[in-house]
Design a protein around this motif. Structure first.
Motif, mmCIF file in Angstrom:
data_model
loop_
_atom_site.group_PDB
_atom_site.id
_atom_site.type_symbol
_atom_site.label_atom_id
_atom_site.label_comp_id
_atom_site.label_asym_id
_atom_site.label_seq_id
_atom_site.Cartn_x
_atom_site.Cartn_y
_atom_site.Cartn_z
ATOM 1 N N PRO A 31 0.813 -1.216 0.000
ATOM 2 C CA PRO A 31 0.000 0.000 0.000
ATOM 3 C C PRO A 31 0.850 1.271 0.000
ATOM 4 O O PRO A 31 0.409 2.318 -0.427
ATOM 5 C CB PRO A 31 -0.809 -0.114 1.289
ATOM 6 N N GLU A 32 2.102 1.161 0.457
ATOM 7 C CA GLU A 32 2.975 2.325 0.519
ATOM 8 C C GLU A 32 3.661 2.621 -0.817
ATOM 9 O O GLU A 32 4.416 3.584 -0.917
ATOM 10 C CB GLU A 32 4.062 2.126 1.591
ATOM 11 N N ALA A 33 3.486 1.774 -1.829
ATOM 12 C CA ALA A 33 4.138 2.002 -3.120
ATOM 13 C C ALA A 33 3.716 3.371 -3.648
ATOM 14 O O ALA A 33 2.563 3.777 -3.503
ATOM 15 C CB ALA A 33 3.746 0.907 -4.102
ATOM 16 N N ASN A 34 4.665 4.089 -4.259
ATOM 17 C CA ASN A 34 4.324 5.445 -4.686
ATOM 18 C C ASN A 34 3.372 5.431 -5.872
ATOM 19 O O ASN A 34 3.334 4.498 -6.661
ATOM 20 C CB ASN A 34 5.585 6.278 -4.939
ATOM 21 N N ILE A 35 2.624 6.521 -5.977
ATOM 22 C CA ILE A 35 1.577 6.612 -6.989
ATOM 23 C C ILE A 35 2.151 6.634 -8.402
ATOM 24 O O ILE A 35 1.556 6.086 -9.326
ATOM 25 C CB ILE A 35 0.658 7.828 -6.726
ATOM 26 N N LYS A 38 2.754 3.079 -9.451
ATOM 27 C CA LYS A 38 1.485 2.410 -9.757
ATOM 28 C C LYS A 38 0.921 2.848 -11.105
ATOM 29 O O LYS A 38 0.405 2.031 -11.858
ATOM 30 C CB LYS A 38 0.466 2.671 -8.644
ATOM 31 N N LEU A 39 1.042 4.137 -11.411
ATOM 32 C CA LEU A 39 0.536 4.639 -12.695
ATOM 33 C C LEU A 39 1.388 4.157 -13.862
ATOM 34 O O LEU A 39 0.856 3.800 -14.919
ATOM 35 C CB LEU A 39 0.461 6.162 -12.679
ATOM 36 N N ALA A 40 2.703 4.113 -13.681
ATOM 37 C CA ALA A 40 3.599 3.669 -14.753
ATOM 38 C C ALA A 40 3.363 2.206 -15.121
ATOM 39 O O ALA A 40 3.486 1.821 -16.276
ATOM 40 C CB ALA A 40 5.047 3.876 -14.341
ATOM 41 N N LEU A 41 3.021 1.393 -14.120
ATOM 42 C CA LEU A 41 2.803 -0.038 -14.353
ATOM 43 C C LEU A 41 1.325 -0.410 -14.345
ATOM 44 O O LEU A 41 0.961 -1.580 -14.217
ATOM 45 C CB LEU A 41 3.562 -0.848 -13.289
ATOM 46 N N LEU A 177 -10.664 -4.031 -7.959
ATOM 47 C CA LEU A 177 -10.109 -2.956 -7.140
ATOM 48 C C LEU A 177 -8.798 -2.420 -7.707
ATOM 49 O O LEU A 177 -8.408 -1.296 -7.412
ATOM 50 C CB LEU A 177 -9.921 -3.433 -5.700
ATOM 51 N N GLY A 178 -8.129 -3.221 -8.539
ATOM 52 C CA GLY A 178 -6.908 -2.759 -9.196
ATOM 53 C C GLY A 178 -7.145 -1.537 -10.071
ATOM 54 O O GLY A 178 -6.261 -0.699 -10.223
ATOM 55 N N PHE A 179 -8.335 -1.411 -10.633
ATOM 56 C CA PHE A 179 -8.649 -0.238 -11.442
ATOM 57 C C PHE A 179 -8.652 1.037 -10.601
ATOM 58 O O PHE A 179 -8.507 2.131 -11.120
ATOM 59 C CB PHE A 179 -9.991 -0.412 -12.168
ATOM 60 N N LEU A 180 -8.825 0.867 -9.274
ATOM 61 C CA LEU A 180 -8.778 2.011 -8.351
ATOM 62 C C LEU A 180 -7.423 2.114 -7.659
ATOM 63 O O LEU A 180 -7.287 2.790 -6.642
ATOM 64 C CB LEU A 180 -9.884 1.864 -7.300
ATOM 65 N N LEU A 181 -6.426 1.383 -8.183
ATOM 66 C CA LEU A 181 -5.057 1.347 -7.649
ATOM 67 C C LEU A 181 -4.981 0.697 -6.269
ATOM 68 O O LEU A 181 -4.061 0.963 -5.503
ATOM 69 C CB LEU A 181 -4.433 2.746 -7.614
ATOM 70 N N ASP A 188 0.889 -6.846 -7.428
ATOM 71 C CA ASP A 188 1.158 -5.967 -8.565
ATOM 72 C C ASP A 188 2.665 -5.789 -8.753
ATOM 73 O O ASP A 188 3.433 -5.834 -7.793
ATOM 74 C CB ASP A 188 0.519 -4.593 -8.365
ATOM 75 N N LEU A 189 3.051 -5.596 -10.000
ATOM 76 C CA LEU A 189 4.463 -5.351 -10.306
ATOM 77 C C LEU A 189 4.921 -4.020 -9.728
ATOM 78 O O LEU A 189 4.134 -3.064 -9.670
ATOM 79 C CB LEU A 189 4.677 -5.302 -11.819
ATOM 80 N N THR A 190 6.172 -3.974 -9.321
ATOM 81 C CA THR A 190 6.803 -2.718 -8.919
ATOM 82 C C THR A 190 8.104 -2.610 -9.704
ATOM 83 O O THR A 190 8.534 -3.577 -10.356
ATOM 84 C CB THR A 190 7.112 -2.700 -7.413
ATOM 85 N N PHE A 191 8.767 -1.458 -9.617
ATOM 86 C CA PHE A 191 10.029 -1.300 -10.309
ATOM 87 C C PHE A 191 11.085 -2.264 -9.764
ATOM 88 O O PHE A 191 11.988 -2.666 -10.488
ATOM 89 C CB PHE A 191 10.527 0.146 -10.196
ATOM 90 N N ASP A 192 10.967 -2.672 -8.507
ATOM 91 C CA ASP A 192 11.924 -3.622 -7.924
ATOM 92 C C ASP A 192 11.870 -4.975 -8.615
ATOM 93 O O ASP A 192 12.868 -5.708 -8.615
ATOM 94 C CB ASP A 192 11.642 -3.814 -6.427
ATOM 95 N N ASP A 193 10.748 -5.325 -9.220
ATOM 96 C CA ASP A 193 10.636 -6.612 -9.921
ATOM 97 C C ASP A 193 11.533 -6.681 -11.156
ATOM 98 O O ASP A 193 11.799 -7.763 -11.659
ATOM 99 C CB ASP A 193 9.182 -6.860 -10.355
ATOM 100 N N PHE A 194 12.010 -5.523 -11.637
ATOM 101 C CA PHE A 194 12.826 -5.493 -12.845
ATOM 102 C C PHE A 194 14.309 -5.313 -12.542
ATOM 103 O O PHE A 194 15.103 -5.160 -13.426
ATOM 104 C CB PHE A 194 12.343 -4.371 -13.769
#
Length: 195
Positions: A31-35, A38-41, A177-181, A188-194
């Motif tokens: 939940p703390e992932a930055n917005i 979340k928007l980029a992915l 609920l993913g459509f509402l972030l 969900d993927l984060t930049f750390d996954d790459f």
């Protein structure tokens, strides 16, 4: 041009699905992932969440099975044998494995000695020995990292060639609920996954 874009899109989808599955839970989104992240992915995460809505597994081997399931609490059928299967399974299990054992169920009472005994890295091993009413508190049914979905609806059918098709109703909440972030499942993927 359409074919190139479609091929590129499928390659990205396959790569991101593998990256998300392979990432340790500590690096998955929270939940703390930055917005911005979340928007980029956003689009890749919605596509992967859409793939989580169902499972399709196909196999061959000395097996006979038939079952219909309206969750593990209410299902009927029986099966015995062994099958080498290709998985597009629950909790992003993609790969191959060997299922073996037996199971039976009549509405709410069932028994089984069944599991995945050999597997590739993205398919989870488990073996369940149980009689009576199945309960969702056992590890194979863990919502976040279990090998099986307690709430799945669908069935299996086969004799020498077998197939499973299931939908995962609880995954529909994560998808919607993913459509509402909001990432209920934390997958969900984060930049750390790459990295």
């Amino acid at each position: 041009m359409k074919k190139v874009l479609l091929t590129l899109g499928l390659a990205i989808l396959l790569f991101t699905g593998s990256a998300a599955t392979a990432a340790p839970a500590a690096y998955r989104s929270s939940p703390e992932a930055n917005i911005g992240e979340k928007l980029a992915l956003y689009i890749p995460n919605r596509l992967i969440d859409a793939l989580d809505l169902f499972s399709v597994n196909l196999g061959v081997g000395p097996i006979v099975e038939i079952q219909m399931m309206g969750t593990r609490a209410v299902w009927g059928g029986a099966g015995i044998g062994m099958a080498w299967k290709a998985y597009k399974g629950y909790n992003r299990q993609y790969g191959f494995g060997t299922e073996q054992g037996w199971y039976w169920s009549f509405v709410v009472v069932s028994g089984e000695e069944y599991g995945v005994v050999n597997n590739t890295s993205l398919v989870k091993k488990y073996f369940e020995h149980r009689e009576g009413f199945p309960t969702p508190d056992r590890w194979p049914y863990n919502y976040f990292d279990g090998a099986r979905d307690y709430w799945q609806i669908g069935g299996s059918l086969g004799c020498l060639v077998t197939g499973d098709l299931y939908i995962h109703p609880v995954e529909w909440f994560d998808f919607a609920l993913g459509f509402l972030l909001i990432d209920v499942k934390g997958d969900d993927l984060t930049f750390d996954d790459f990295r």
